[in-house]
Write an enzyme that holds these catalytic residues in place. Structure first.
Site: not given
Ligand SMILES: C[S@@+](CC[C@H](N)C(=O)[O-])C[C@H]1O[C@@H](n2cnc3c(N)ncnc32)[C@H](O)[C@@H]1O
Length: 329
Positions: A228, A83, A242, A68-69
């Site tokens: 990403s 995120c 992203h 997540e990022s």
């Protein structure tokens, strides 16, 4: 995909450190966040609920592409962007402890925590269920925190928490973030595995490799969709993109600390690449970043109407927040 939802909006944390042992000039002694062992960074990321997908080092920067990022670790500061339903603020106290124990950083010079309004706040886990809860959490750790909301609380808005203090460190750094929603579905097709066979192919098709042609790129294409990337420039600057391409909640973010005398050209380039229906720009500059002065006028982008434009003068940093919507065609 009924019921499927992903919160693209990232929580963004940047912490700058100082040491009372006063290493100066090029001799930073042990004062280097990159001394923190990688497995301990991964333990912190576990607390946030994200995993490392790619890791690389340059002379100045450790870079992590996350499930997540992203995370970037520099000598005296780090940037962590996560995120989805991650609990980014759970990283704060462990990172302060690691900075103290492995890098002799016993003081915090500055903190920036920001994010846009979530699409589905009710899905977030504590302390991210509201900005008030996030502020209370940060206030329990730091002294002198101040919390701002920019934009319209009944439309799109952007939250910031920072410390009301003079910074001892560099004041010439600048950061641009472009947050885009309602993206062009044609442009988003690139970021589905059914259309694109690898992250490198997505990077090329979207011309992300042309933004900073001399950057090293670390990219990842998710299954079935999502993208990403982190980019490192030879001079130590970074950029990161992203992409959540699903049409019901599409979201793209672009961030860089490359400093510009004017930001219109890079913003136009990114808009052309993704063609969003709405976007915000946030430009942060330390007080030594005089080029920010030329950004104070209300600049325009063709096809978009400016909804909000706000300037906040913090103690050592200035911030320009702007929000745009595409004109009906
Ligand atoms: C690229 S990630 C990073 C998110 C970034 N903050 C954003 O939304 O633009 C999010 C995208 O990847 C997709 N995805 C697929 N598998 C995922 C996973 N295991 N973890 C996170 N995202 C995943 C999500 O549905 C979404 O489209």
């Amino acid at each position: 995909m009924t019921g499927h939802f992903f919160e693209g909006a990232e929580k963004l944390l940047e912490i700058w450190f100082l040491s009372s042992n006063n290493n100066s000039g090029t001799d930073k002694g042990n004062n280097d966040l990159r001394n923190i062992p990688r497995d301990l960074i991964e333990e912190v990321l576990n607390l946030v609920n994200c995993k490392v997908l790619k890791y690389a080092q340059s002379a100045t920067t450790d870079t992590y592409v996350l499930s997540e990022s992203s995370m970037f670790i520099f000598q005296s500061h780090f940037v962590l962007k996560t995120c989805g339903e991650t609990t980014l603020l759970h990283a704060v106290q462990p990172m302060l402890a690691l900075a103290r124990d492995y890098c002799e950083f016993d003081k915090v010079d500055q903190v920036f925590y920001s994010r846009r309004k979530f699409l589905r706040p009710e899905l977030q886990k504590a302390p991210h269920s509201s900005f008030d809860h996030e502020v209370a959490y940060l206030d329990s750790i730091f002294e002198g925190g101040c919390a701002y909301v920019l934009g319209r609380t009944n439309d799109d808005c952007w939250y910031l928490y920072t410390l009301d203090k003079t910074c001892a460190g560099t004041k010439s750094d600048q950061t641009l973030e472009i947050i885009m929603t309602e993206l062009d579905p044609e442009k988003m097709k690139i970021f589905y595995q059914e259309n694109t066979s690898s992250a490198a192919e997505a990077t090329q098709k979207a011309a992300i490799d042309k933004i900073f042609p001399n950057a090293k790129i670390f990219d990842y294409l998710f299954d079935p969709c999502g993208y990403s990337m982190n980019g490192l420039l030879p001079d130590g600057h970074y950029f990161t993109i992203h992409i959540t391409p699903e049409p019901d909640f599409s979201y793209v973010s672009f961030e860089t600390n490359v400093s510009y005398n004017q930001y219109q050209d890079i913003v136009r380039k990114i808009l052309k690449m993704f063609n969003p229906g709405k976007f915000t720009t946030t430009i942060f500059g330390g007080s030594a970043a005089t080029s920010l002065d030329s950004q104070r006028k209300i600049f325009q982008y063709s096809d978009y109407g400016r909804v909000d434009h706000q300037i906040v003068c913090l103690v050592d940093y200035d911030l320009i927040y702007s929000y745009y919507k595409k004109y009906p065609s």
